[in-house]
Design an enzyme around this catalytic site. Structure first.
Site, PDB file in Angstrom:
ATOM      1  N   THR B  70       0.747  -1.303  -0.040  1.00 57.17           N
ATOM      2  CA  THR B  70      -0.105  -0.030   0.016  1.00 57.17           C
ATOM      3  C   THR B  70       0.867   1.145  -0.008  1.00 57.17           C
ATOM      4  OG1 THR B  70      -1.847  -1.131   1.240  1.00 57.17           O
ATOM      5  CG2 THR B  70      -1.598   1.344   1.393  1.00 57.17           C
ATOM      6  N   ASN B 149      -4.652  -9.911  -8.446  1.00 57.17           N
ATOM      7  CA  ASN B 149      -4.747 -10.373  -7.048  1.00 57.17           C
ATOM      8  C   ASN B 149      -5.872 -11.315  -6.984  1.00 57.17           C
ATOM      9  OD1 ASN B 149      -6.002  -7.920  -7.158  1.00 57.17           O
ATOM     10  ND2 ASN B 149      -6.086  -8.067  -4.965  1.00 57.17           N
ATOM     11  N   GLN B 178       1.581  -9.337  -6.518  1.00 58.70           N
ATOM     12  CA  GLN B 178       1.152 -10.679  -6.576  1.00 58.70           C
ATOM     13  C   GLN B 178       2.367 -11.431  -7.261  1.00 58.70           C
ATOM     14  OE1 GLN B 178      -0.872 -12.537  -5.120  1.00 58.70           O
ATOM     15  NE2 GLN B 178      -2.103 -10.925  -3.863  1.00 58.70           N
ATOM     16  N   SER B 198       6.059  -6.470  -2.072  1.00 54.28           N
ATOM     17  CA  SER B 198       5.506  -6.473  -0.444  1.00 54.28           C
ATOM     18  C   SER B 198       6.269  -7.868   0.039  1.00 54.28           C
ATOM     19  CB  SER B 198       4.128  -6.350  -0.232  1.00 54.28           C
ATOM     20  OG  SER B 198       3.628  -6.578   0.911  1.00 54.28           O
ATOM     21  N   HIS B 200       5.376  -9.720   2.656  1.00 50.23           N
ATOM     22  CA  HIS B 200       4.723 -10.704   3.185  1.00 50.23           C
ATOM     23  C   HIS B 200       4.036 -11.548   2.215  1.00 50.23           C
ATOM     24  CE1 HIS B 200       0.452  -9.406   3.327  1.00 50.23           C
ATOM     25  NE2 HIS B 200       1.087  -8.159   2.823  1.00 50.23           N
ATOM     26  N   THR B 236      12.943   5.702  10.779  1.00 48.95           N
ATOM     27  CA  THR B 236      13.978   4.613  10.910  1.00 48.95           C
ATOM     28  C   THR B 236      13.818   3.217  10.159  1.00 48.95           C
ATOM     29  OG1 THR B 236      14.485   5.704  13.144  1.00 48.95           O
ATOM     30  CG2 THR B 236      15.248   3.401  12.867  1.00 48.95           C
ATOM     31  N   CYS B 322      -8.549  -7.787   1.108  1.00 48.60           N
ATOM     32  CA  CYS B 322      -8.646  -6.555   1.740  1.00 48.60           C
ATOM     33  C   CYS B 322     -10.468  -6.031   1.546  1.00 48.60           C
ATOM     34  CB  CYS B 322      -7.929  -5.576   0.541  1.00 48.60           C
ATOM     35  SG  CYS B 322      -6.170  -5.892   0.551  1.00 48.60           S
TER      36      CYS B 322
END
Lengths: 401, 380
Positions: B70, B149, B178, B198, B200, B236, B322
């Site tokens: 995102t 997706n 994806q 992404s 994960h 950070t 989502c």
């Protein structure tokens, strides 16, 4: 289509007279080293060319790696074809079709070592030319400046066909020119000087002056990372880290402010020269570029150079900064060099260093102090690291990736 | 448990979690700190960046670490739109993008940008002709997802990239969340200027991602702060998550290069499902990712089917995770021209390299069984 071998042309080496054997040997070692993880590959060095026998290994990857090997003028992937005219014609056509781009022209270079072959060179030219022209109506012949040169070589055991000529990295084979000590500061210039020296066949050992706590562990790491980039070129680089704090403090104490820079450089040069002697080098390499900073004016160089008689090689001396940066970017050292850490040259910089130091004056200032024992001590305590490609990660961190 | 919802998220590899724990407990320093503890963290960060750059075949400085898909999509689209708005205010995307693209576009519309949403065909694919027609003088960005997706369709990214080379003023962003580790992604060869990934989704941890930004492309940062990540993404650095991501990407890449398992297993599922009456497969056969299959069982709401399988410890999904909490038909399926009543029955299975043949067999068996059981109930 599977290539059988890669033909390597030497260029400059072939003019090296008696040294030739040594050069070819060094080149063969370089080629073997970049291909070390392909044990099936054989490298055959001959007097005027070298063959990499692929033994079914992927030619794309090998071509990519050969592009970075110094001492190669150009190279061509070659197809080994049985000496049957129809098969040869068919393979030659396939090769050309593979590289052909709109508007390309071609010519045929035939070599007939096997005189028993049915066609002579003229006959080969004609037969193959006709075959290609009939099958590829859009291609035309240009014997003067062809975009594709189809080389057909008929030998006793088979025929060899190639049509791609890939530009090599030129220069001289790694290590063929002997060893030189590179003064590696951490800036943009010195790694470029190192790279250009390696390109001329010098085996480079880097020397770095380290002044903790005035310069941080990170400035040292930066130099290690730079050495790691250089190590990728020839498979490994020695890096000497000279403890320099004591000498720098001594200079600050003993030498007038506007001459500290000149003396610092003179002492660095003396230490580097002592290391050179210890490790049997033949020259000292710096990243100096004329007029770039106070220590790189002709007056400065005159005053600094005096302490050694060893040849000082300055590959960048006449280059503009922009051109140096371009090279730094291609060899991927630029982004490391611009990391913002102090090095020993920047920490102790006086507010107004002499841009035109006088040799007599610096000799006079230095005459009050005996630097020799300090130099010996620094050389004795110098730490030698051998930096290998992709080695810049500590053991305890390795398994994290 | 048979987990077949890998497009929603994947189970992190054990080695990845170990790396995260070790980095977070041993090398916890702030990479920006001057001292040695910070230096170690910085070194890890550099090594992670180096490794990811090698795997993606790009330069280290072309990688920005983000918090995930995102953020990557928001950052690329808003950042490029704002940075280059003096050149024009027209953006192009598709009707089947992830909400983090669609909603970003809608926000930009409120800020005065004009957005064209390209339609898709029955396979869920845009047409190059439509794209070419949509490009105009004011166009500055085209954003197209690599793999959808919900249905797994692959968009013609390489062809789009080639087309866009003729429009040097137009940047090309790709949402590859994806596709990483599942289908070939050649950032340079495809002519991609910005690309979102992404962690994960490839067995890394939530909260880390990558935005690839081609050298020479600039963007206006979303976040103001300490100017980390080449001054483009303040905050950070999540050292543990980033190292874990480097490892996850390497491992996933190894699977990708050495195994055609996904397509084999998926093929079995497809064959078995196509033999069942009233099952409609929405995922096209050609040019699709090997790990996603979307289908409807006529007459059963997707939710019912998902829960029925859950009773057998099998986990699949309604549409995208989502949006699956809203009982709405998938906008992707509707955009493909699928009738709403069929779309309301759509479910998605998504595999991972850890899915086994046994699991697939059991899944097929339970799907058949569930349909049989539900039919009895519905008829009664």
């Amino acid at each position: 289509m599977k290539y059988d071998r890669i033909l390597i042309r030497y260029g400059e080496i072939s003019t090296k007279g008696r040294n030739r054997k040594n050069f070819i040997d060094k080149l063969r070692k370089s080629v073997k080293r970049v291909l070390h993880d392909f044990p099936e590959i054989k490298v055959e060095g001959q007097r005027d060319r070298m063959f990499v026998l692929l033994n079914d290994q992927p030619h794309e990857e090998i071509i990519e790696r050969l592009k970075g090997v110094f001492g190669i003028q150009s190279f061509s992937p070659v197809l080994k074809v049985e000496k049957d005219l129809d098969t040869m014609k068919e393979k030659a056509l396939q090769l050309i079709q593979k590289v052909y781009q709109e508007g390309d022209t071609f010519k045929i270079t035939a070599k007939r070592a096997d005189k028993s072959f049915a066609l002579d060179t003229f006959g080969i030219n004609q037969a193959f030319g006709a075959h290609i022209l009939t099958n590829m109506p859009s291609i035309s012949v240009d014997v003067k400046k062809p975009s594709i040169n189809l080389v057909i070589e008929v030998r006793k055991e088979a025929s060899y066909i190639s049509c791609e000529n890939i530009k090599g990295a030129v220069g001289l084979p790694a290590g063929s020119s002997g060893k030189g000590m590179l003064m590696l500061s951490g800036g943009i210039d010195s790694p470029v000087a190192g790279y250009l020296s390696m390109k001329r066949g010098i085996e480079v050992e880097a020397v770095h002056f380290y002044s903790p706590p005035f310069t941080s562990e990170r400035s040292k790491q930066k130099v290690i990372d730079l050495a790691e980039k250089l190590s990728r070129i020839n498979g490994g680089v020695a890096l000497h880290i000279v403890p320099f704090t004591e000498i720098q403090q001594l200079i600050q104490k003993q030498i007038p402010d506007n001459y500290t820079m000149t003396t610092t450089r003179r002492l660095m040069l003396r230490i580097t020269d002592a290391l050179r002697e210890k490790y049997q080098g033949l020259s000292i390499i710096t990243g100096e570029s004329l007029g770039q900073v106070a220590s790189q004016t002709m007056e400065s160089m005159y005053a600094i150079n005096e302490v050694v008689s060893t040849p000082i090689l300055r590959p960048l001396i006449m280059m503009d900064k922009a051109d140096i940066i371009d090279i730094a970017q291609t060899i991927d050292t630029h982004d490391i060099s611009i990391r913002p850490f102090e090095d020993c040259c920047t920490v102790f910089v006086p507010s107004s260093p002499k841009t035109k130091p006088k040799l007599e004056k610096v000799q006079h200032f230095e005459s009050y102090t005996d630097f020799e024992p300090y130099i010996q001590k620094a050389v004795e305590n110098t730490e030698k690291l051998v930096i290998m490609p992709n080695s810049n990660i500590e053991k305890e961190m390795e398994d994290l990736f | 448990m048979i987990y077949l919802d890998n497009s929603a998220t994947t189970q992190p590899y054990k080695e990845v979690i170990d790396a995260f724990v070790k980095v977070s407990s041993t090398f916890f320093g702030n990479p920006s700190s001057l001292h040695g503890v910070g230096e170690k963290a910085e070194k890890l960060l550099q090594q992670a960046r180096r490794q990811i750059a090698q795997l993606l075949k790009v330069k280290e400085k072309e990688l920005l670490f983000t918090s995930g898909g995102t953020e990557g999509n928001n950052m690329a689209i808003k950042g490029i739109a704002k940075q280059y708005q003096h050149r024009g205010n027209h953006l192009i995307t598709t009707t089947i993008e992830h909400p983090s693209v669609i909603e970003t576009m809608k926000q930009l519309e409120k800020d005065g940008f004009e957005v064209t949403y390209l339609p898709v065909d029955g396979d869920g694919r845009i047409s190059l002709d439509d794209l070419q027609v949509a490009i105009k003088e004011e166009t500055i960005l085209v954003s197209v997802m690599h793999v959808n997706n919900e249905i797994g369709t692959i968009q013609p990214i390489k062809a789009i990239g080639t087309l866009l080379k003729e429009y040097p003023k137009v940047f090309f962003h790709v949402d590859a969340v994806q596709s990483v580790g599942k289908v070939p992604l050649e950032l340079y060869e495809f002519g991609i200027d910005a690309c979102t990934m992404s962690s994960h989704k490839f067995h890394g941890l939530k909260g880390s991602g990558i935005l690839y930004l081609r050298q020479g492309v600039s963007l206006t940062p979303l976040l103001a702060g300490g100017n980390q990540e080449s001054e483009l993404r303040s905050g950070t650095e999540n050292t543990g998550g980033i190292v874990a991501m480097a490892k996850a990407l390497r491992m996933t890449n190894d699977y990708f290069n050495s195994s055609s398992k996904l397509s084999h297993l998926m093929n079995e599922i497809r064959i078995a499902l196509s033999e069942i009456e009233d099952v409609i497969i929405h995922t096209p056969i050609k040019e699709t990712a090997p790990h996603i299959l979307n289908f409807s069982v006529k007459g059963f709401k997707s939710e019912v089917f998902v829960h029925a399988l859950e009773e057998n410890d099998i986990y699949i999904s309604t549409t995208s995770a989502c949006s699956s909490k809203h009982a709405q038909a998938s906008s992707t399926l509707l955009a493909m021209g699928i009738k709403e009543e069929i779309a309301l029955s759509a479910v998605r299975v998504s595999l991972s390299y850890h899915t086994t043949a046994d699991e697939v067999e059991k899944f097929i068996h339970e799907v058949k069984n569930t349909i049989f059981q539900l039919r009895k109930v519905m008829k009664a």
